[in-house]
Design an enzyme around this catalytic site. Structure first.
Site, PDB file in Angstrom:
ATOM      1  CE  LYS A 154      -4.511  -4.371   1.754  1.00 46.54           C
ATOM      2  NZ  LYS A 154      -3.639  -4.244   2.912  1.00 46.54           N
TER       3      LYS A 154
ATOM      4  CG  HIS B 231      -3.569   5.125   0.765  1.00 41.94           C
ATOM      5  ND1 HIS B 231      -2.691   5.966   1.380  1.00 41.94           N
ATOM      6  CD2 HIS B 231      -3.251   3.871   1.186  1.00 41.94           C
ATOM      7  CE1 HIS B 231      -1.888   5.279   2.160  1.00 41.94           C
ATOM      8  NE2 HIS B 231      -2.192   3.993   2.047  1.00 41.94           N
TER       9      HIS B 231
ATOM     10  CG  HIS C 114       0.509   4.477  -1.148  1.00 39.35           C
ATOM     11  ND1 HIS C 114      -0.650   3.742  -1.160  1.00 39.35           N
ATOM     12  CD2 HIS C 114       1.332   3.873  -0.257  1.00 39.35           C
ATOM     13  CE1 HIS C 114      -0.527   2.732  -0.306  1.00 39.35           C
ATOM     14  NE2 HIS C 114       0.665   2.792   0.255  1.00 39.35           N
TER      15      HIS C 114
HETATM   16  N1  ARG Z   1       3.900  -0.647   1.520  1.00 34.86           N
HETATM   17  C1  ARG Z   1       3.946   0.002   2.785  1.00 34.86           C
HETATM   18  C2  ARG Z   1       2.652   0.763   3.036  1.00 34.86           C
HETATM   19  O1  ARG Z   1       1.907   1.047   2.135  1.00 34.86           O
HETATM   20  C3  ARG Z   1       5.093   0.967   2.915  1.00 34.86           C
HETATM   21  C4  ARG Z   1       6.482   0.405   2.718  1.00 34.86           C
HETATM   22  C5  ARG Z   1       7.530   1.320   3.277  1.00 34.86           C
HETATM   23  N2  ARG Z   1       8.880   0.873   3.040  1.00 34.86           N
HETATM   24  C6  ARG Z   1       9.515  -0.009   3.811  1.00 34.86           C
HETATM   25  N3  ARG Z   1      10.735  -0.355   3.478  1.00 34.86           N
HETATM   26  N4  ARG Z   1       8.949  -0.518   4.864  1.00 34.86           N
HETATM   27  O2  ARG Z   1       2.376   1.122   4.182  1.00 34.86           O
END
Ligand code: ARG
Length: 571
Positions: free
Chosen positions: A129, A132, A135
């Site tokens: 994905k 974005h 991130h």
């Molecule tokens: N990958 C997730 C996202 O893009 C965020 C992960 C955040 N970290 C966690 N330990 N939940 O929304």
């Protein structure tokens, strides 16, 4: 370095018979110079001393004045319920220049965090994905915190908890099986995989059988089926290669790339533990922990089909990280959209039977949305901006601005990269993180605004001044009175406070405390520069002004580096 806050705390606690540490915690640095260098809010002692704050203030002032000559205090004033302290200028200047002279490039560093472990879960994009702009914010904030904690002596680990697990991979595998040949995923992995994903989703809506195959693929993937595993590994690897290009530009320091997939097999232990607490209940086929008492919706631990959830994987990750890193603090940097998720997870984590040290250390660090001038940017909207394009555009724009100023720069590309990327990072960190951020090119790259390029430009100016001399003046030859002007003193005070700013930024997990400070320092230096001729014919003036320039240069560079920004030597 002589710590004025501690000195004042000692004086106040002696005079009031109260706890020195506590007093130290109450002492503030006032927002502007007209309120002194430090302020003590006397109402904090009102209860203990059974007196009105104004009375405490005036009595305290009198007591302090009895021995003021022997202290670091120049004068003390009552302002409402506050006592405002002015530190003796000569001492402030002497202490500051000696400290910078001793520490040089390591100025502000501390070992206060020695022996403490911090893990920072940040950046964490999702495989296949787009990376974005959310991130991006997570990466930039997480990295700044990493650098800051590390500089204060903590043992820090950066965890890139990749979103590499979930039913969507069952779909992606099905899509690839059907149409893989039509897409060049080697060349352009994320864009092509996204297309496959959108197409298979459409098909799933029309054909229940396809959806069933997707579910089955996910099951196979969980069970380690070689075909599905191979494809998943390939998607992951190709995505990471693309993300790496962004990290090469932005930075991002990771000690672990363990994503959700690596954690998923550890979820059964969480279920076991929760089962034994008797709090895990069935609800509509799923297993949940009820959180009504905490005024939250239930935390779903296992889905109806028996798979783990985002929450249960996070719980398993907490167990795993407690064991692997023995963390004192575990920081999660995500947008505020995940506030509820982390509140629920942190609540349920208390049932895992781990030491309180761990559950107390769980810290969500949320940030606001990025709003393009045209509206909100999010993956759910079709028309997403490719982050890599955005970064490259910034570099390109920086290059044009620099070209207008100089025609003769040898390393133009390198400088444009530092300025263009620095501008984006600084913009991301320049306001309190919880605020939504407006992304506007005219603001970000304004060399005269409160921006990254402005701080870089001020630094470059200090550098070229310093390049014009052979050696810095020796500190003991500097006439301290030469730094007592209003403009010079403002710089000295800021430099003195640098470490305090770093501590505050980590205590609040708020890098903007440092970025605001750097803007103030750059502004203070610019005012000084406009008011005084650095290359004075008077040797004493010249030495003092050079040394101020040197101290400013050191702190601007160190501060920006801690934010994750590289400094150009020219621009
Ligand atoms: N990958 C997730 C996202 O893009 C965020 C992960 C955040 N970290 C966690 N330990 N939940 O929304």
């Amino acid at each position: 370095m002589l710590n004025f806050k501690k000195e004042l705390a000692k004086i106040i606690s002696d005079a009031t018979n109260s706890n020195e540490k506590e007093i130290e915690g109450y002492i503030e640095i006032p927002p502007d110079d007209t309120m002194g260098d430090y302020a003590f809010p006397c109402f904090k002692l009102a209860k203990e001393l059974k007196k009105a704050p104004a009375i405490i203030a005036s009595e305290l002032k009198e007591k302090i004045n009895e021995n003021i000559e022997q202290s670091v205090i120049e004068k003390v004033e009552v302002a409402g319920g506050y006592l405002n302290f002015y530190i003796r200028k000569d001492i402030l200047i002497k202490v500051t220049i000696e400290e910078v002279n001793n520490e040089k490039e390591e100025y502000g560093k501390s070992d206060i965090g020695n022996g403490k472990n911090i893990v920072i879960d940040y950046s964490h994009p999702n495989i296949a994905k787009p990376f974005h702009i959310g991130h991006l914010r997570s990466t930039v904030i997480g990295q700044a915190l990493y650098n800051l904690y590390e500089y204060l002596g903590y043992n820090v680990k950066g965890l890139n908890y990749l979103g590499d697990y979930g039913t969507q991979f069952g779909k992606m595998i099905e899509g690839y099986k059907l149409w893989g040949k039509e897409y060049n995923i080697e060349e352009n992995p994320i864009e092509e995989l996204t297309k496959i994903y959108i197409r298979i989703n459409e098909l799933c809506k029309q054909d229940e059988n396809v959806l069933e195959s997707c579910r089955n693929n996910f099951k196979l993937l969980e069970d380690g089926d070689p075909y599905c595993m191979d494809l998943w590994k390939r998607f992951r690897k190709l995505s990471l290669k693309e993300f790496q290009r962004i990290y090469n530009l932005l930075g991002g320091r990771f000690d672990s790339w363990e994503g959700e997939a690596a954690i998923a097999p550890k979820v059964p232990e969480v279920l076991d533990i929760l089962e034994k607490t008797g709090k895990l209940v069935k609800s509509e086929g799923a297993k949940i922990i009820d959180l009504e008492e905490k005024k939250m919706p239930p935390c779903i631990i296992e889905k109806t089909n028996g798979s783990s959830t985002y929450a249960s994987r996070d719980l398993a990750a907490i167990l795993h990280r407690a064991r692997t890193y023995n963390f004192d603090k575990a920081i999660y940097v995500t947008s505020y959209e995940q506030n509820l998720h982390f509140k629920q997870v942190f609540e349920v984590a208390k049932l895992l039977g781990i030491d309180e040290k761990y559950t107390n250390g769980l810290t969500h660090v949320p940030f606001g949305m990025v709003l393009l001038k045209t509206g909100k940017m999010s993956t759910r909207e079709g028309n997403i901006i490719k982050l890599e394009d955005l970064l490259n555009e910034s570099i390109q724009r920086a290059k044009e601005i620099i070209k207008e100023k100089h025609t003769d720069l040898a390393n133009e590309d390198e400088i444009a990269t530092k300025v263009g990327i620095g501008a984006i990072i600084f913009n991301d960190l320049s306001n309190s993180r919880i605020k939504d951020e407006i992304f506007d090119w005219d603001i970000i790259l304004n060399f005269n605004g409160e921006t990254g390029p402005y701080v870089q430009y001020t630094y470059v100016r200090t550098n070229s001044i310093l390049a014009s001399i052979n050696a810095l003046p020796t500190v003991d030859k500097i006439n301290i009175e030469q730094m007592e002007s209003k403009e010079a003193l403002k710089i000295v005070k800021l430099i003195y406070n640098f470490q305090e700013i770093l501590m505050e930024a980590t205590e609040k997990n708020e890098p903007s405390i440092l970025s605001r400070y750097l803007i103030n320092l750059a502004k203070a230096y610019s005012s000084f520069y406009n008011e005084y001729k650095i290359m004075s014919d008077n040797l004493e003036e010249k030495d003092a002004r050079f040394y101020l320039t040197y101290m400013t240069s050191i702190v601007l560079k160190k501060g920006m580096n801690l934010l994750g920004i590289d400094m150009p030597d020219k621009m």
